[in-house]
Motif scaffolding. Structure first.
Motif, PDB file in Angstrom:
ATOM      1  N   LEU A   1       0.838  -1.202   0.000  1.00 15.82           N
ATOM      2  CA  LEU A   1       0.000   0.000   0.000  1.00 15.82           C
ATOM      3  C   LEU A   1       0.872   1.251   0.000  1.00 15.82           C
ATOM      4  CD1 LEU A   1      -2.733   1.521   0.397  1.00 15.82           C
ATOM      5  CD2 LEU A   1      -2.320   1.306   2.847  1.00 15.82           C
ATOM      6  N   TYR A   2       1.847   1.314   0.936  1.00 14.97           N
ATOM      7  CA  TYR A   2       2.660   2.523   1.053  1.00 14.97           C
ATOM      8  C   TYR A   2       3.626   2.691  -0.123  1.00 14.97           C
ATOM      9  CZ  TYR A   2       0.736   3.850   5.513  1.00 14.97           C
ATOM     10  OH  TYR A   2      -0.133   4.279   6.490  1.00 14.97           O
ATOM     11  N   ALA A   3       4.118   1.569  -0.634  1.00 16.39           N
ATOM     12  CA  ALA A   3       4.978   1.663  -1.829  1.00 16.39           C
ATOM     13  C   ALA A   3       4.179   2.264  -2.986  1.00 16.39           C
ATOM     14  CB  ALA A   3       5.509   0.283  -2.206  1.00 16.39           C
TER      15      ALA A   3
ATOM     16  N   ILE B   1       6.226  13.286   2.002  1.00 12.45           N
ATOM     17  CA  ILE B   1       6.814  13.429   3.345  1.00 12.45           C
ATOM     18  C   ILE B   1       5.838  12.895   4.405  1.00 12.45           C
ATOM     19  CG2 ILE B   1       7.572  15.092   5.087  1.00 12.45           C
ATOM     20  CD1 ILE B   1       8.532  16.875   2.790  1.00 12.45           C
ATOM     21  N   GLN B   2       4.535  13.203   4.228  1.00  9.83           N
ATOM     22  CA  GLN B   2       3.526  12.716   5.177  1.00  9.83           C
ATOM     23  C   GLN B   2       3.479  11.190   5.191  1.00  9.83           C
ATOM     24  OE1 GLN B   2      -0.070  14.703   3.977  1.00  9.83           O
ATOM     25  NE2 GLN B   2       0.676  16.743   4.542  1.00  9.83           N
ATOM     26  N   PHE B   3       3.544  10.592   4.002  1.00 10.24           N
ATOM     27  CA  PHE B   3       3.543   9.116   3.934  1.00 10.24           C
ATOM     28  C   PHE B   3       4.829   8.542   4.527  1.00 10.24           C
ATOM     29  CE2 PHE B   3       0.433   9.693   0.290  1.00 10.24           C
ATOM     30  CZ  PHE B   3      -0.648   9.272   1.041  1.00 10.24           C
ATOM     31  N   HIS B   4       5.938   9.292   4.368  1.00 11.83           N
ATOM     32  CA  HIS B   4       7.198   8.854   4.981  1.00 11.83           C
ATOM     33  C   HIS B   4       7.019   8.743   6.502  1.00 11.83           C
ATOM     34  CE1 HIS B   4      11.871   9.485   5.240  1.00 11.83           C
ATOM     35  NE2 HIS B   4      11.463   8.374   5.825  1.00 11.83           N
ATOM     36  N   ALA B   5       6.339   9.748   7.093  1.00 13.83           N
ATOM     37  CA  ALA B   5       6.080   9.714   8.544  1.00 13.83           C
ATOM     38  C   ALA B   5       5.243   8.499   8.923  1.00 13.83           C
ATOM     39  CB  ALA B   5       5.379  11.011   8.962  1.00 13.83           C
ATOM     40  N   HIS B   6       4.208   8.204   8.091  1.00 11.22           N
ATOM     41  CA  HIS B   6       3.364   7.015   8.338  1.00 11.22           C
ATOM     42  C   HIS B   6       4.202   5.744   8.256  1.00 11.22           C
ATOM     43  CE1 HIS B   6      -0.865   8.362   8.560  1.00 11.22           C
ATOM     44  NE2 HIS B   6      -0.448   9.410   7.850  1.00 11.22           N
ATOM     45  N   VAL B   7       5.109   5.689   7.300  1.00 16.37           N
ATOM     46  CA  VAL B   7       5.964   4.508   7.117  1.00 16.37           C
ATOM     47  C   VAL B   7       6.814   4.276   8.367  1.00 16.37           C
ATOM     48  CG1 VAL B   7       8.023   3.694   5.875  1.00 16.37           C
ATOM     49  CG2 VAL B   7       6.053   4.539   4.598  1.00 16.37           C
ATOM     50  N   VAL B   8       7.397   5.391   8.898  1.00 15.65           N
ATOM     51  CA  VAL B   8       8.239   5.280  10.099  1.00 15.65           C
ATOM     52  C   VAL B   8       7.405   4.801  11.291  1.00 15.65           C
ATOM     53  CG1 VAL B   8       9.654   6.585  11.743  1.00 15.65           C
ATOM     54  CG2 VAL B   8       9.873   7.015   9.282  1.00 15.65           C
ATOM     55  N   LYS B   9       6.195   5.411  11.463  1.00 12.97           N
ATOM     56  CA  LYS B   9       5.330   5.029  12.591  1.00 12.97           C
ATOM     57  C   LYS B   9       4.847   3.584  12.488  1.00 12.97           C
ATOM     58  CE  LYS B   9       2.501   8.591  12.338  1.00 12.97           C
ATOM     59  NZ  LYS B   9       1.341   9.479  12.664  1.00 12.97           N
ATOM     60  N   SER B  10       4.656   3.131  11.248  1.00 11.01           N
ATOM     61  CA  SER B  10       4.161   1.760  11.032  1.00 11.01           C
ATOM     62  C   SER B  10       5.272   0.728  11.067  1.00 11.01           C
ATOM     63  CB  SER B  10       3.435   1.673   9.685  1.00 11.01           C
ATOM     64  OG  SER B  10       2.415   2.640   9.600  1.00 11.01           O
ATOM     65  N   GLY B  11       6.530   1.194  11.140  1.00 13.45           N
ATOM     66  CA  GLY B  11       7.667   0.267  11.176  1.00 13.45           C
ATOM     67  C   GLY B  11       7.923  -0.419   9.852  1.00 13.45           C
ATOM     68  N   LEU B  12       7.481   0.216   8.749  1.00  7.29           N
ATOM     69  CA  LEU B  12       7.617  -0.420   7.428  1.00  7.29           C
ATOM     70  C   LEU B  12       8.850   0.034   6.650  1.00  7.29           C
ATOM     71  CD1 LEU B  12       3.891  -0.195   6.256  1.00  7.29           C
ATOM     72  CD2 LEU B  12       5.077  -2.219   7.114  1.00  7.29           C
TER      73      LEU B  12
ATOM     74  N   ASP C   1      21.121   6.249   3.867  1.00 12.69           N
ATOM     75  CA  ASP C   1      21.933   5.756   4.991  1.00 12.69           C
ATOM     76  C   ASP C   1      21.078   5.171   6.104  1.00 12.69           C
ATOM     77  OD1 ASP C   1      24.272   6.492   3.739  1.00 12.69           O
ATOM     78  OD2 ASP C   1      24.380   8.465   4.684  1.00 12.69           O
ATOM     79  N   GLY C   2      19.805   5.629   6.207  1.00 11.98           N
ATOM     80  CA  GLY C   2      18.914   5.128   7.251  1.00 11.98           C
ATOM     81  C   GLY C   2      18.268   3.790   6.920  1.00 11.98           C
ATOM     82  N   ARG C   3      18.523   3.292   5.721  1.00  7.53           N
ATOM     83  CA  ARG C   3      17.897   2.021   5.323  1.00  7.53           C
ATOM     84  C   ARG C   3      18.625   0.838   5.930  1.00  7.53           C
ATOM     85  NH1 ARG C   3      16.213   0.901  -0.499  1.00  7.53           N
ATOM     86  NH2 ARG C   3      15.378  -0.780   0.773  1.00  7.53           N
ATOM     87  N   PHE C   4      17.829  -0.169   6.345  1.00  5.36           N
ATOM     88  CA  PHE C   4      18.408  -1.377   6.932  1.00  5.36           C
ATOM     89  C   PHE C   4      18.860  -2.351   5.847  1.00  5.36           C
ATOM     90  CE2 PHE C   4      15.582   0.330  10.194  1.00  5.36           C
ATOM     91  CZ  PHE C   4      16.414   0.334  11.293  1.00  5.36           C
ATOM     92  N   VAL C   5      18.095  -2.379   4.762  1.00  8.40           N
ATOM     93  CA  VAL C   5      18.422  -3.290   3.653  1.00  8.40           C
ATOM     94  C   VAL C   5      18.654  -2.446   2.408  1.00  8.40           C
ATOM     95  CG1 VAL C   5      17.639  -5.221   2.244  1.00  8.40           C
ATOM     96  CG2 VAL C   5      16.969  -5.089   4.659  1.00  8.40           C
ATOM     97  N   LYS C   6      19.845  -2.596   1.830  1.00 11.88           N
ATOM     98  CA  LYS C   6      20.170  -1.870   0.594  1.00 11.88           C
ATOM     99  C   LYS C   6      20.477  -2.899  -0.485  1.00 11.88           C
ATOM    100  CE  LYS C   6      22.379   2.041   2.995  1.00 11.88           C
ATOM    101  NZ  LYS C   6      22.858   1.514   4.282  1.00 11.88           N
ATOM    102  N   ASP C   7      19.640  -2.928  -1.509  1.00 13.84           N
ATOM    103  CA  ASP C   7      19.885  -3.836  -2.629  1.00 13.84           C
ATOM    104  C   ASP C   7      20.489  -3.058  -3.799  1.00 13.84           C
ATOM    105  OD1 ASP C   7      17.764  -2.390  -3.567  1.00 13.84           O
ATOM    106  OD2 ASP C   7      16.336  -4.051  -3.622  1.00 13.84           O
TER     107      ASP C   7
END
Length: 571
Positions: A25-27, A43-54, A83-89
């Motif tokens: 959904l968020y992608a 930016i607003q969706f970015h905040a939702h992504v952070v809050k949702s742990g996605l 740099d804040g990403r956990f998985v970088k492909d």
């Protein structure tokens, strides 16, 4: 469907609790923000992504990266997200490289590639393509060849996208043979590949080869060229002054239905202008449904190139949107008219716009002030320039030469060489002019020899004209005559005319003047000055009968004296 507002309405509805906060959904929402250029919602969706742990999800992370790369305020913010990403492909790394290349931070793009490889990730064709593009813009052909080797070892040499990028690398860095080799190794090159090689030839001034390749593509392979292909081939036609072929390509544009493309139409304007057909250029311009600064600049350049300087200035005044290229072009027109007052007005506009450091405009200003006799103004512009190129150096050198500052010009030229600037064809015209205007015969002789011996520049008509003028002013008529007799351009009547003037004015050189005048009459029987100068010389030394015979010869051959004209700039 790109209906972001409607999607947000549903998301905020009373039934929003039933909508699962899934990565998909968020992608999708982030990709829609990209599509409709809405960074604020992103930016607003970015905040939702952070809050949702996605944000740890790979697809969401790549969608975020794409959002910041395309719509963000700068690469610093994009790098922070990266740099804040956990998985970088490989997609993440390639996005970063592409972002740096787009932002013209090519060294950083290559640093990202090194980081990626150090993490043990394998490069894909898009990563390598970004790396090759960075090398192209940096002029790093050697490093580009290394990446070419990596392309081959990974088996990507059959990929049209990366092959086109490699052809571009070699083309823009003056390696057209290698560009052609890459092209010849492609199994079934598409239009993009053909255009890349066409562009490579065009950028290396191999316009004949570019045209030949275009006809091979169009007639031999039956491929339909796109706007970029037509733009490149029109550039070749313009530089070759091939008006007939240019008109044929104009016809193909119309039949292919892409004649109304603003980029292609601007290329047409440029082609007609370079071929001297300003009327056709104006017709194309008048027929354009959409005009931008490029099309206005092309029309302005056409008038300027064909000596219609007053018209160029008139066009400049009509323009609503002016880019820096237009300023450079109209300043050339002002220089052609020696219209220093108008040039100063344009200089004022340039300054009021807060512009500075544009090497093209500021070099044009130096040229204008130099040709108008305002050498101090030219020096001030030059001294304040942060970036200088060969055009700048030559403009300042010519300004000193044309205004009788011979010793300063020699000092400037020597300083130029000490700084590692390699003088070119124009530089030597300027320095020889300076020597001629100040009577520095020995220096002139040395520079004339140095040009061919140390820099491999073959003397042209202009250099011989300067040397003959220098020797003629010094009264060394026989040396000048011998120099001209040995030159390849010895049958150019204008060069003999340069020597005839001072000879005819010197009573002791009457024999030399007589020989030169008769030589000029053979080469250009209708040129009136050879008859007039010889007749005047005969009168001055008392040979009135010979003077009368020359006048009769003029009448018999139908040679008419051109009426003198002059002009003033009314303030």
């Amino acid at each position: 469907m790109g209906q972001l507002t409607e999607a947000i309405r549903i998301l905020n509805s009373t039934h929003s609790s039933e909508i699962p906060a899934t990565p998909k959904l968020y992608a999708s929402l982030l990709q829609t923000c990209n599509k409709v250029f809405s960074f604020i919602h992103g930016i607003q969706f970015h905040a939702h992504v952070v809050k949702s742990g996605l944000e740890t999800d790979r697809n969401v992370g790549n969608s975020l990266l794409s959002l910041y790369f395309k719509l963000g305020p700068g690469m610093r913010e994009t790098r922070r997200v990266f740099d804040g990403r956990f998985v970088k492909d490989a997609i993440s790394w390639t996005s970063m490289m592409s972002g740096y290349v787009t932002g013209k931070e090519h060294v950083k793009a290559l640093e990202v590639f090194v980081e990626m490889v150090s993490f043990g990730l394998d490069a894909n064709e898009f990563t390598l393509s970004s790396a090759v593009k960075a090398c192209s813009e940096l002029g790093e052909v050697r490093l580009g060849r290394c990446f070419h080797g990596v392309v081959i070892t990974h088996g990507f040499e059959w990929n049209h996208f990366i092959s086109s990028t490699l052809a571009y690398l070699y083309g823009v860095n003056r390696e057209p043979v290698d560009a052609r080799r890459v092209f010849d190794e492609m199994p079934e090159p598409d239009v993009i590949c053909w255009t890349a090689v066409l562009s490579a030839f065009s950028k290396n001034d191999l316009y004949e080869e570019a045209l030949g390749l275009f006809y091979a593509m169009h007639r031999g392979k039956g491929l339909v060229p796109d706007g970029s292909t037509f733009g490149t081939v029109l550039t070749a036609c313009g530089n070759l002054r091939r008006l007939k072929q240019g008109k044929e390509i104009h016809g193909k544009l119309i039949t292919n239905g892409i004649g109304s493309n603003v980029v292609v139409e601007s290329s047409l304007l440029d082609m007609y202008g370079k071929c001297g057909s300003v009327r056709e250029a104006r017709q194309v311009f008048n027929g354009m449904s959409k005009k931008n600064s490029v099309s206005w600049s092309a029309l302005l350049g056409g008038y300027c190139q064909n000596g219609e300087h007053e018209k160029a200035i008139e066009i400049f005044r009509e323009m609503e949107e002016k880019d820096l290229y237009c300023f450079g072009t109209v300043l050339k027109a002002c220089a052609g008219l020696a219209a220093v007052r108008l040039g100063k007005e344009i200089h004022g506009q340039y300054v009021r716009r807060g512009c500075f450091g544009n090497v093209i405009v500021e070099s044009a200003l130096i040229d204008l002030y130099g040709k108008s006799g305002c050498i101090d103004s030219a020096s001030r512009v030059y001294s304040k320039m942060s970036i200088r190129n060969m055009i700048t150096w030559n403009a300042m050198l010519s300004a000193l030469a044309q205004n009788g500052r011979g010793e300063e010009a020699v000092s400037f030229f020597n300083d130029m060489v000490k700084k590692g600037i390699k003088p070119d064809y124009i530089s030597f015209i300027a320095i020889l002019t300076a020597c001629g205007h100040t009577g520095m015969v020995d220096e002139g002789r040395n520079y004339f020899v140095l040009m061919a011996k140390s820099y491999g520049i073959k003397p042209g008509t202009e250099h011989y004209s300067c040397m003959i003028d220098l020797l003629g002013r010094a009264g060394l008529f026989e040396e000048a005559e011998n120099l001209l007799e040995r030159a390849e351009c010895r049958n150019d009547a204008s060069l003999w005319g340069v020597l005839l003037g001072p000879c005819a004015a010197n009573a002791d050189a009457s024999r030399v003047a007589e020989r030169i005048a008769k030589r000029m009459m053979e080469l250009e029987p209708k040129y009136h000055m050879s008859y007039v100068l010889l007749s005047n010389m005969y009168k001055a030394i008392g040979r009135h009968g010979d003077a009368l015979n020359i006048r009769k010869l003029m009448v018999r051959r139908g040679v008419a004296k051109t009426v003198g004209q002059s002009w003033i700039d009314a303030h």
